[in-house]
Write an enzyme that holds these catalytic residues in place. Structure first.
Site, short mmCIF file in Angstrom:
data_model
loop_
_atom_site.label_atom_id
_atom_site.label_comp_id
_atom_site.label_asym_id
_atom_site.label_seq_id
_atom_site.Cartn_x
_atom_site.Cartn_y
_atom_site.Cartn_z
CG ASP A 101 -1.82 -0.96 1.38
OD1 ASP A 101 -2.24 -1.80 0.34
OD2 ASP A 101 -2.04 -1.39 2.33
N1 URA Z 1 -1.19 -5.92 4.07
C1 URA Z 1 -1.75 -4.66 4.01
O1 URA Z 1 -2.61 -4.33 4.60
N2 URA Z 1 -0.85 -3.74 3.37
C2 URA Z 1 0.16 -3.90 2.62
O2 URA Z 1 0.68 -3.14 2.09
C3 URA Z 1 0.45 -5.22 2.93
C4 URA Z 1 0.27 -6.39 3.56
#
Ligand code: URA
Length: 245
Positions: A101
């Site tokens: 993310d």
């Molecule tokens: N889980 C999440 O919630 N975000 C990420 O970026 C990776 C794993």
């Protein structure tokens, strides 16, 4: 492939620079400098030199990026800086393996090795991903059991067993989590399912690959031969296990 493309990919220069080098006779193919930029080359069969030094063609490139927060895991984006902008390679076929993310930091593998990428992301291979996180809320032993048993995060199926280790527990907690899937916002949604909130998330490991402690956010390095072999063996180990199951 075209001679000029090969030279650009091997970081000899820009498209216009390599054209100049070819014109000025600085590039040879199988001993002759009577070559053209558009000439088709078999980089595994033909000997190419630049200024007298042999160029070895590297088919695949592998980079470990310490992804900083505030950049997106995409090849292009109209609004945000992308992870690809941190990598200085001239290769146009590089892609991130999986996604983090925008606000997640940490280990991101970037390569043009499609087979390895596919294997690492395949849901059937259960490649482990290790994250550390700061959580708003008190993470408890009950949460560890719930994570180990699988959680309903609003998908058709429960999450696969995840290992949750509590490093510090309190109003804000610190944890380490190992998951073997790659669902959308998975870690955040798992904590949401137990009424808590991820306020910081950093990936430390993917398969056998560990984030280099010497890298700072935004820095990257090529994988070592050993790291590449280990990632390929992760895959082999899976195939081996599967055949003998
Ligand atoms: N889980 C999440 O919630 N975000 C990420 O970026 C990776 C794993």
């Amino acid at each position: 492939m075209r001679l000029d493309k090969l030279l650009v990919e091997m970081q000899i220069g820009s498209r216009s620079e390599v054209k100049k080098y070819i014109k000025n006779g600085l590039v040879t193919v199988d001993g002759t400098n009577k070559v053209k930029p558009e000439q088709q080359i078999d980089p595994f069969e033909q000997k190419i030199t630049f200024k007298g030094k042999e160029i070895t063609y590297q088919e695949y490139e592998y980079y470990m990026l310490y992804k900083p927060a505030d950049c997106v895991t995409a090849r292009t984006d109209a609004l945000h800086k992308t992870v690809m902008e941190y990598i200085e390679s001239k290769r146009k076929d590089l892609s991130p393996v999986g996604r983090l993310d925008i606000d997640t930091e940490g280990l991101l593998l970037i390569t043009n090795d499609g087979k390895l990428s596919h294997n690492l992301l395949s849901p059937t291979k259960h490649v482990k991903k290790v994250y550390e996180a700061d959580i708003e809320g008190c993470v408890t032993k009950e949460d560890c059991f719930a994570f180990a048993n699988g959680l309903d995060i609003g998908d058709d199926t429960l999450t696969k067993p995840a290992e949750l280790e509590i490093i510090e527990s309190g109003e804000f907690s610190k944890i380490r989590i190992t998951i073997t899937e790659g669902r959308y916002h998975q870690v955040k949604r798992m904590f949401q399912a137990v009424g808590k909130k991820v306020v910081f998330l950093k990936r430390l490991e993917m398969g056998s690959l560990c984030l280099d402690k010497d890298l700072k956010p935004g820095e990257y390095r090529s994988l070592t031969k050993q790291e590449i072999m280990n990632l390929q063996e992760d895959d082999y180990a899976y195939e081996h296990k599967r055949r003998n199951f």
